[in-house]
Write a protein that holds these residues in place. Sequence first.
Motif, PDB file in Angstrom:
ATOM      1  N   LEU A  52       0.820  -1.211   0.000  1.00  0.00           N
ATOM      2  CA  LEU A  52       0.000   0.000   0.000  1.00  0.00           C
ATOM      3  C   LEU A  52       0.860   1.269   0.000  1.00  0.00           C
ATOM      4  O   LEU A  52       0.754   2.102  -0.900  1.00  0.00           O
ATOM      5  CB  LEU A  52      -0.942  -0.031   1.223  1.00  0.00           C
ATOM      6  N   SER A  53       1.730   1.421   1.001  1.00  0.00           N
ATOM      7  CA  SER A  53       2.503   2.674   1.082  1.00  0.00           C
ATOM      8  C   SER A  53       3.505   2.798  -0.055  1.00  0.00           C
ATOM      9  O   SER A  53       3.939   3.903  -0.373  1.00  0.00           O
ATOM     10  CB  SER A  53       3.249   2.778   2.411  1.00  0.00           C
ATOM     11  N   GLY A  54       3.874   1.675  -0.643  1.00  0.00           N
ATOM     12  CA  GLY A  54       4.802   1.722  -1.776  1.00  0.00           C
ATOM     13  C   GLY A  54       4.099   2.000  -3.093  1.00  0.00           C
ATOM     14  O   GLY A  54       4.751   2.142  -4.130  1.00  0.00           O
TER      15      GLY A  54
ATOM     16  N   ARG B 260      -1.260  -5.189  -0.010  1.00  0.00           N
ATOM     17  CA  ARG B 260      -0.737  -5.650   1.291  1.00  0.00           C
ATOM     18  C   ARG B 260      -0.253  -4.464   2.092  1.00  0.00           C
ATOM     19  O   ARG B 260       0.224  -3.468   1.522  1.00  0.00           O
ATOM     20  CB  ARG B 260       0.373  -6.682   1.096  1.00  0.00           C
ATOM     21  N   THR B 261      -0.383  -4.566   3.402  1.00  0.00           N
ATOM     22  CA  THR B 261       0.101  -3.480   4.247  1.00  0.00           C
ATOM     23  C   THR B 261       0.428  -3.989   5.648  1.00  0.00           C
ATOM     24  O   THR B 261      -0.180  -4.946   6.132  1.00  0.00           O
ATOM     25  CB  THR B 261      -0.926  -2.320   4.309  1.00  0.00           C
ATOM     26  N   ILE B 262       1.410  -3.334   6.271  1.00  0.00           N
ATOM     27  CA  ILE B 262       1.728  -3.615   7.674  1.00  0.00           C
ATOM     28  C   ILE B 262       0.770  -2.750   8.500  1.00  0.00           C
ATOM     29  O   ILE B 262       0.826  -1.517   8.386  1.00  0.00           O
ATOM     30  CB  ILE B 262       3.183  -3.180   8.001  1.00  0.00           C
ATOM     31  N   PRO B 263      -0.114  -3.331   9.285  1.00  0.00           N
ATOM     32  CA  PRO B 263      -0.994  -2.469  10.093  1.00  0.00           C
ATOM     33  C   PRO B 263      -0.157  -1.819  11.195  1.00  0.00           C
ATOM     34  O   PRO B 263       0.150  -2.449  12.195  1.00  0.00           O
ATOM     35  CB  PRO B 263      -2.049  -3.433  10.651  1.00  0.00           C
TER      36      PRO B 263
ATOM     37  N   ILE C 240       7.629   8.670   3.410  1.00  0.00           N
ATOM     38  CA  ILE C 240       6.208   8.310   3.261  1.00  0.00           C
ATOM     39  C   ILE C 240       5.505   8.227   4.621  1.00  0.00           C
ATOM     40  O   ILE C 240       4.399   8.748   4.795  1.00  0.00           O
ATOM     41  CB  ILE C 240       6.068   6.983   2.473  1.00  0.00           C
ATOM     42  N   TYR C 241       6.166   7.612   5.618  1.00  0.00           N
ATOM     43  CA  TYR C 241       5.506   7.491   6.929  1.00  0.00           C
ATOM     44  C   TYR C 241       5.436   8.829   7.662  1.00  0.00           C
ATOM     45  O   TYR C 241       4.592   9.012   8.531  1.00  0.00           O
ATOM     46  CB  TYR C 241       6.210   6.434   7.795  1.00  0.00           C
ATOM     47  N   GLN C 242       6.321   9.782   7.309  1.00  0.00           N
ATOM     48  CA  GLN C 242       6.226  11.125   7.915  1.00  0.00           C
ATOM     49  C   GLN C 242       5.024  11.878   7.335  1.00  0.00           C
ATOM     50  O   GLN C 242       4.404  12.691   8.015  1.00  0.00           O
ATOM     51  CB  GLN C 242       7.489  11.964   7.620  1.00  0.00           C
TER      52      GLN C 242
HETATM   53  C1  LIG Z   1      12.505  -4.323  -2.055  1.00  0.00           C
HETATM   54  N1  LIG Z   1      11.088  -4.579  -1.871  1.00  0.00           N
HETATM   55  C2  LIG Z   1      10.562  -4.775  -0.653  1.00  0.00           C
HETATM   56  N2  LIG Z   1      11.031  -5.774   0.120  1.00  0.00           N
HETATM   57  C3  LIG Z   1      10.550  -5.954   1.362  1.00  0.00           C
HETATM   58  N3  LIG Z   1       9.621  -5.185   1.920  1.00  0.00           N
HETATM   59  C4  LIG Z   1       9.125  -4.192   1.185  1.00  0.00           C
HETATM   60  C5  LIG Z   1       9.556  -3.945  -0.137  1.00  0.00           C
HETATM   61  N4  LIG Z   1       8.868  -2.883  -0.600  1.00  0.00           N
HETATM   62  C6  LIG Z   1       8.069  -2.473   0.408  1.00  0.00           C
HETATM   63  N5  LIG Z   1       8.238  -3.258   1.478  1.00  0.00           N
HETATM   64  C7  LIG Z   1       7.594  -3.158   2.803  1.00  0.00           C
HETATM   65  O1  LIG Z   1       6.358  -2.522   2.674  1.00  0.00           O
HETATM   66  C8  LIG Z   1       6.266  -1.417   3.561  1.00  0.00           C
HETATM   67  C9  LIG Z   1       5.461  -0.303   2.892  1.00  0.00           C
HETATM   68  O2  LIG Z   1       4.106  -0.607   2.773  1.00  0.00           O
HETATM   69  P1  LIG Z   1       3.063  -0.549   3.984  1.00  0.00           P
HETATM   70  O3  LIG Z   1       3.499   0.574   4.911  1.00  0.00           O
HETATM   71  O4  LIG Z   1       3.097  -1.853   4.649  1.00  0.00           O
HETATM   72  O5  LIG Z   1       1.749  -0.254   3.328  1.00  0.00           O
HETATM   73  C10 LIG Z   1       7.716  -0.994   3.798  1.00  0.00           C
HETATM   74  O6  LIG Z   1       7.895  -0.386   5.060  1.00  0.00           O
HETATM   75  C11 LIG Z   1       8.459  -2.318   3.719  1.00  0.00           C
HETATM   76  O7  LIG Z   1       8.511  -2.924   4.976  1.00  0.00           O
END
Ligand SMILES: CNc1ncnc2c1ncn2[C@@H]1O[C@H](COP(=O)(O)O)[C@@H](O)[C@H]1O
Length: 319
Positions: free
Chosen positions: A24-26, A108-111, A76-78
């Motif tokens: 999601l955040s990516g 997908r997302t880390i809550p 992004i988180y800031q």
């Molecule tokens: C090289 N590719 C990758 N490998 C591993 N983890 C990744 C990633 N790309 C993103 N994330 C994981 O997804 C979180 C952002 O989305 P959410 O805040 O959860 O929505 C990042 O903090 C990272 O832990």
Amino acid sequence: MDSAEQVSESFTKALPKVELHAHLSGSISRQCLHEIWKNKKSKDPNFPVEDPLVLMPAGKVDYTLQTFFQVFSKLIYQLCNDLEILAYATNSVLEDFHSDGVRYLELRTIPRASPNTNITREEYLTTVLDTISTFKSRTGKQMSVFLILALDRGNTTATEAQEIIDLAISNKPRGVVGVDLCGNPTQGDVTIYRDAFARAKAHGLGLTLHFAETPASGARDELAALLSFQPDRLGHVIHVPDDVKAEIVKRGLGLELCMSCNVHAKLIDGGFWITILGPGGMRIARLLCVQMMWASFVALSRMSICLLPSISGLIVLSW
Ligand SMILES: CNc1ncnc2c1ncn2[C@@H]1O[C@H](COP(=O)(O)O)[C@@H](O)[C@H]1O
């Protein structure tokens, strides 16, 4: 349609697509991050974060594994640090996938709980799920959207992992379909999540794991531990020894290509491993989310690309 014509950008955009590996955040566009920044800056001229469009102007894609994860923690988180902005950003991500022609999305997302702003994990998740519901009622059945909850290796403790699994289980009726292990592949001990993942699977959730993204996370011990969690799908899958490849083929696991990291940012040192087309290789359908890359790599004809969706439907449902 001239089936022999080469694939163009407008053709691939119009093609109904499946996206199985999107953080999601990516997935928040630079423009959306810029809008959020502009809004924050107008309310607080001292807001100490640089304009995302200055830090990441259009076309700049020069990430390495050393710099990549800082984009989340330092930028992004800031920016996305309250529930209203989380909802705004989530909606923007859904709109973008929809207008790109995605018709089945597993986001997908880390809550994340944010103690500084008093946001709990549950509030984070509810906000994302509510935004998905609102989006779906607005757009009808044009795009199926499901959610995968992720654990952040190196940051999520074993106890927190169980809390996230609790949330995943209780939110299955709202569209949580699986759990993932992501985060900086150079950090953390993956074995601490064994019990949490076993419980998730026992409750019928799918399991996908970031797998062998870097040489450091391609060590045999780690790969053996991850495979012992009985995953259904694996993400990235780059630094894989031959005997582990054979095991993956034997189990028929699905491989997820991460479009932004592996294709766009080219975080594939060591070479992306795709044996799907080889004799006795994996089920072909897992490739659907990589059709764009496929098309540009091997210049497939339109007809060959069109064959993929019908095969893929089976797999998407096969968590
Ligand atoms: C090289 N590719 C990758 N490998 C591993 N983890 C990744 C990633 N790309 C993103 N994330 C994981 O997804 C979180 C952002 O989305 P959410 O805040 O959860 O929505 C990042 O903090 C990272 O832990």
